[in-house]
Design an enzyme around this catalytic site. Structure first.
Site, PDB file in Angstrom:
ATOM      1  CG  ASP A 103      27.880  20.820  55.480  1.00 31.78           C
ATOM      2  OD1 ASP A 103      28.720  20.818  54.559  1.00 31.78           O
ATOM      3  OD2 ASP A 103      26.844  21.508  55.440  1.00 31.78           O
ATOM      4  CG  HIS A 118      29.700  21.911  51.382  1.00 34.80           C
ATOM      5  ND1 HIS A 118      28.763  21.001  51.813  1.00 34.80           N
ATOM      6  CD2 HIS A 118      29.739  21.822  50.027  1.00 34.80           C
ATOM      7  CE1 HIS A 118      28.228  20.396  50.753  1.00 34.80           C
ATOM      8  NE2 HIS A 118      28.807  20.871  49.661  1.00 34.80           N
ATOM      9  CB  SER A 129      24.065  22.003  57.682  1.00 33.64           C
ATOM     10  OG  SER A 129      24.818  20.983  57.088  1.00 33.64           O
TER      11      SER A 129
HETATM   12 CO1  B1M Z   1      28.214  20.342  47.633  1.00 33.82          CO
HETATM   13  N1  B1M Z   1      26.344  20.904  47.683  1.00 33.82           N
HETATM   14  N2  B1M Z   1      27.685  18.528  48.109  1.00 33.82           N
HETATM   15  N3  B1M Z   1      30.076  19.909  47.400  1.00 33.82           N
HETATM   16  N4  B1M Z   1      28.422  22.048  46.882  1.00 33.82           N
HETATM   17  C1  B1M Z   1      26.072  22.332  47.532  1.00 33.82           C
HETATM   18  C2  B1M Z   1      26.032  23.030  48.887  1.00 33.82           C
HETATM   19  C3  B1M Z   1      24.643  22.311  46.829  1.00 33.82           C
HETATM   20  C4  B1M Z   1      23.781  23.558  47.091  1.00 33.82           C
HETATM   21  C5  B1M Z   1      24.842  22.096  45.316  1.00 33.82           C
HETATM   22  C6  B1M Z   1      23.532  22.076  44.536  1.00 33.82           C
HETATM   23  O1  B1M Z   1      22.821  21.103  44.569  1.00 33.82           O
HETATM   24  N5  B1M Z   1      23.233  23.162  43.848  1.00 33.82           N
HETATM   25  C7  B1M Z   1      24.021  20.988  47.415  1.00 33.82           C
HETATM   26  C8  B1M Z   1      23.219  21.129  48.725  1.00 33.82           C
HETATM   27  C9  B1M Z   1      21.750  20.928  48.500  1.00 33.82           C
HETATM   28  C10 B1M Z   1      20.968  20.815  49.755  1.00 33.82           C
HETATM   29  O2  B1M Z   1      21.389  20.579  50.834  1.00 33.82           O
HETATM   30  N6  B1M Z   1      19.682  20.996  49.544  1.00 33.82           N
HETATM   31  C11 B1M Z   1      25.259  20.139  47.616  1.00 33.82           C
HETATM   32  C12 B1M Z   1      25.247  18.732  47.743  1.00 33.82           C
HETATM   33  C13 B1M Z   1      23.913  18.062  47.511  1.00 33.82           C
HETATM   34  C14 B1M Z   1      26.401  17.991  48.045  1.00 33.82           C
HETATM   35  C15 B1M Z   1      26.503  16.487  48.272  1.00 33.82           C
HETATM   36  C16 B1M Z   1      25.373  15.849  49.079  1.00 33.82           C
HETATM   37  C17 B1M Z   1      26.626  15.828  46.885  1.00 33.82           C
HETATM   38  C18 B1M Z   1      26.649  14.326  46.864  1.00 33.82           C
HETATM   39  O3  B1M Z   1      27.494  13.702  47.486  1.00 33.82           O
HETATM   40  N7  B1M Z   1      25.691  13.786  46.168  1.00 33.82           N
HETATM   41  C19 B1M Z   1      27.866  16.370  49.011  1.00 33.82           C
HETATM   42  C20 B1M Z   1      27.674  16.586  50.526  1.00 33.82           C
HETATM   43  C21 B1M Z   1      28.672  15.922  51.361  1.00 33.82           C
HETATM   44  C22 B1M Z   1      28.498  16.341  52.818  1.00 33.82           C
HETATM   45  O4  B1M Z   1      28.630  17.513  53.154  1.00 33.82           O
HETATM   46  N8  B1M Z   1      28.205  15.367  53.656  1.00 33.82           N
HETATM   47  C23 B1M Z   1      28.577  17.561  48.445  1.00 33.82           C
HETATM   48  C24 B1M Z   1      29.965  17.613  48.272  1.00 33.82           C
HETATM   49  C25 B1M Z   1      30.630  18.689  47.712  1.00 33.82           C
HETATM   50  C26 B1M Z   1      32.117  18.685  47.343  1.00 33.82           C
HETATM   51  C27 B1M Z   1      32.976  17.840  48.282  1.00 33.82           C
HETATM   52  C28 B1M Z   1      32.235  18.134  45.938  1.00 33.82           C
HETATM   53  C29 B1M Z   1      32.438  20.210  47.296  1.00 33.82           C
HETATM   54  C30 B1M Z   1      32.911  20.785  48.644  1.00 33.82           C
HETATM   55  C31 B1M Z   1      34.410  20.941  48.726  1.00 33.82           C
HETATM   56  C32 B1M Z   1      34.804  21.696  49.965  1.00 33.82           C
HETATM   57  O5  B1M Z   1      34.092  22.532  50.512  1.00 33.82           O
HETATM   58  N9  B1M Z   1      35.991  21.393  50.400  1.00 33.82           N
HETATM   59  C33 B1M Z   1      31.052  20.795  47.030  1.00 33.82           C
HETATM   60  C34 B1M Z   1      30.824  22.088  46.521  1.00 33.82           C
HETATM   61  C35 B1M Z   1      32.055  22.853  46.074  1.00 33.82           C
HETATM   62  C36 B1M Z   1      29.530  22.659  46.431  1.00 33.82           C
HETATM   63  C37 B1M Z   1      29.085  23.998  45.786  1.00 33.82           C
HETATM   64  C38 B1M Z   1      29.083  23.767  44.270  1.00 33.82           C
HETATM   65  C39 B1M Z   1      29.917  25.219  46.095  1.00 33.82           C
HETATM   66  C40 B1M Z   1      30.119  25.492  47.580  1.00 33.82           C
HETATM   67  C41 B1M Z   1      31.199  26.541  47.763  1.00 33.82           C
HETATM   68  O6  B1M Z   1      32.325  26.226  48.097  1.00 33.82           O
HETATM   69  N10 B1M Z   1      30.852  27.809  47.466  1.00 33.82           N
HETATM   70  C42 B1M Z   1      27.637  24.176  46.405  1.00 33.82           C
HETATM   71  C43 B1M Z   1      26.689  24.986  45.535  1.00 33.82           C
HETATM   72  C44 B1M Z   1      26.557  26.427  46.004  1.00 33.82           C
HETATM   73  O7  B1M Z   1      26.772  26.753  47.153  1.00 33.82           O
HETATM   74  N11 B1M Z   1      26.111  27.263  45.114  1.00 33.82           N
HETATM   75  C45 B1M Z   1      27.299  22.812  46.837  1.00 33.82           C
HETATM   76  C46 B1M Z   1      31.791  28.921  47.561  1.00 33.82           C
HETATM   77  C47 B1M Z   1      31.858  29.372  49.034  1.00 33.82           C
HETATM   78  C48 B1M Z   1      32.820  30.545  49.163  1.00 33.82           C
HETATM   79  O8  B1M Z   1      30.557  29.809  49.388  1.00 33.82           O
HETATM   80  O9  B1M Z   1      30.407  28.164  51.300  1.00 33.82           O
HETATM   81  O10 B1M Z   1      28.386  29.547  50.593  1.00 33.82           O
HETATM   82  P1  B1M Z   1      29.848  29.405  50.755  1.00 33.82           P
HETATM   83  O11 B1M Z   1      30.365  30.545  51.753  1.00 33.82           O
HETATM   84  C49 B1M Z   1      29.953  31.887  51.641  1.00 33.82           C
HETATM   85  C50 B1M Z   1      28.741  32.235  52.507  1.00 33.82           C
HETATM   86  O12 B1M Z   1      27.796  31.197  52.605  1.00 33.82           O
HETATM   87  C51 B1M Z   1      29.350  32.655  53.812  1.00 33.82           C
HETATM   88  O13 B1M Z   1      30.601  33.226  53.444  1.00 33.82           O
HETATM   89  C52 B1M Z   1      31.068  32.702  52.190  1.00 33.82           C
HETATM   90  C53 B1M Z   1      31.354  33.857  51.225  1.00 33.82           C
HETATM   91  O14 B1M Z   1      32.093  34.885  51.796  1.00 33.82           O
HETATM   92  N12 B1M Z   1      29.600  31.689  54.867  1.00 33.82           N
HETATM   93  C54 B1M Z   1      29.720  32.103  56.161  1.00 33.82           C
HETATM   94  C55 B1M Z   1      29.784  30.365  54.834  1.00 33.82           C
HETATM   95  N13 B1M Z   1      29.999  29.890  56.064  1.00 33.82           N
HETATM   96  C56 B1M Z   1      29.974  30.928  56.897  1.00 33.82           C
HETATM   97  C57 B1M Z   1      30.141  30.989  58.280  1.00 33.82           C
HETATM   98  C58 B1M Z   1      30.039  32.239  58.896  1.00 33.82           C
HETATM   99  C59 B1M Z   1      29.804  33.392  58.148  1.00 33.82           C
HETATM  100  C60 B1M Z   1      29.623  33.339  56.782  1.00 33.82           C
HETATM  101  O15 B1M Z   1      30.196  32.402  60.216  1.00 33.82           O
HETATM  102  C61 B1M Z   1      30.351  31.301  61.047  1.00 33.82           C
END
Ligand code: B1M
Length: 215
Positions: A98, A100, A151
């Site tokens: 992963d 992200h 994940s």
């Molecule tokens: Co990706 N991606 N992505 N992506 N991406 C998602 C996760 C996805 C839901 C988008 C969608 O389809 N709607 C989807 C996953 C679907 C699934 O698994 N069923 C997805 C996908 C499919 C993919 C790829 C497979 C796409 C592809 O290549 N075809 C690929 C995966 C690559 C891989 O991981 N092997 C991929 C790639 C990417 C980018 C590289 C383009 C980029 C990541 C850049 C980076 O992180 N450096 C990216 C992004 C930006 C996203 C979305 C749009 C936004 C994620 C984000 O940064 N959110 C995402 C859609 C979404 O989540 N709505 C998506 C903002 C961030 C602050 O929130 O990380 O949730 P989040 O963190 C929150 C809480 O979750 C929590 O605290 C934070 C807020 O305070 N939290 C924790 C997180 N970790 C924590 C740990 C803790 C405590 C709290 O304690 C340990």
């Protein structure tokens, strides 16, 4: 467009031109943390929805993620620093497979700005690296982040590996990321883990969990 709306739109459009000037202006009326939580995250939420519904292509998502990272990095020095970093140690990683890391890095910022030492291992970390770092740094808590559905299974395997290594009762585990649910973590995963595993919905809940473990 009003300032705070513009900041949110910058994330959606992946537009960093003039970003720092807007952030400076925003900090005159809001804390850096509130800007992240109320404005920048709102933009990222829209990006996620657009991507999920097929209305935004991956390169644009990446661009938005870069602007989000740049904004958080610019704001970080303006976030309140706690006086010490001696309250406890969190070893933090995005799990194997992963990439992200924006959410994980927010957890790092918020937890370390509140007096904890955070060892941030980065992305795609195998469980062996997580365990090694926990042991080497005498961690109080292991934190794992992951956004992909797959994940959640990696996290499950990692917990089983901690059981197997006899380390489950040594390290409370905190899990976060959009694909998890509280019931999956605190019921299903807790049932198979020999120690304690907790879910954090966001970085602030992560901080509260650290506080409760170290209380
Ligand atoms: Co990706 N991606 N992505 N992506 N991406 C998602 C996760 C996805 C839901 C988008 C969608 O389809 N709607 C989807 C996953 C679907 C699934 O698994 N069923 C997805 C996908 C499919 C993919 C790829 C497979 C796409 C592809 O290549 N075809 C690929 C995966 C690559 C891989 O991981 N092997 C991929 C790639 C990417 C980018 C590289 C383009 C980029 C990541 C850049 C980076 O992180 N450096 C990216 C992004 C930006 C996203 C979305 C749009 C936004 C994620 C984000 O940064 N959110 C995402 C859609 C979404 O989540 N709505 C998506 C903002 C961030 C602050 O929130 O990380 O949730 P989040 O963190 C929150 C809480 O979750 C929590 O605290 C934070 C807020 O305070 N939290 C924790 C997180 N970790 C924590 C740990 C803790 C405590 C709290 O304690 C340990």
């Amino acid at each position: 467009m009003p300032l705070f709306e513009r900041l949110k739109q910058r994330i959606i459009d992946g537009n960093a031109k003039g970003l720092e000037a807007d952030l400076d202006e925003a900090m005159a009326s809001k804390s850096a943390l509130d800007i992240v939580n109320e404005d920048l995250l709102a933009g990222m939420q829209v990006v996620g929805d657009l991507f999920g519904s097929g209305k935004m292509q991956l390169p644009f998502v990446l661009q938005s993620a870069e602007v989000m990272k740049a904004a958080v990095a610019y704001l970080e020095p303006h976030m309140d620093k706690s006086e010490t970093s001696g309250k406890g140690t969190l070893v933090l990683a995005t799990v194997k497979g992963d990439v992200h890391d924006i959410g994980k890095n927010l957890v790092d910022i918020i937890v370390s700005n509140n007096g904890y030492h955070v060892v941030n291992l980065g992305i795609k970390q195998p469980v062996t690296a997580i365990i090694e770092a926990a042991e080497a740094n005498k961690a109080d808590v292991i934190g794992m982040s992951g956004l992909l559905v797959k994940s959640t299974m990696v996290m499950k395997d990692n917990l089983l590996e901690l059981n197997h290594a006899g380390l489950a009762s040594r390290y409370p585990v905190m899990l976060g990321g959009a694909a998890l649910t509280r019931s999956f973590v605190e019921e299903d995963l807790n049932d198979l883990f020999d120690g304690e595993v907790r879910y954090a919905k966001d970085a602030f809940e992560g901080l509260r969990l650290m506080n409760s473990v170290m209380a």
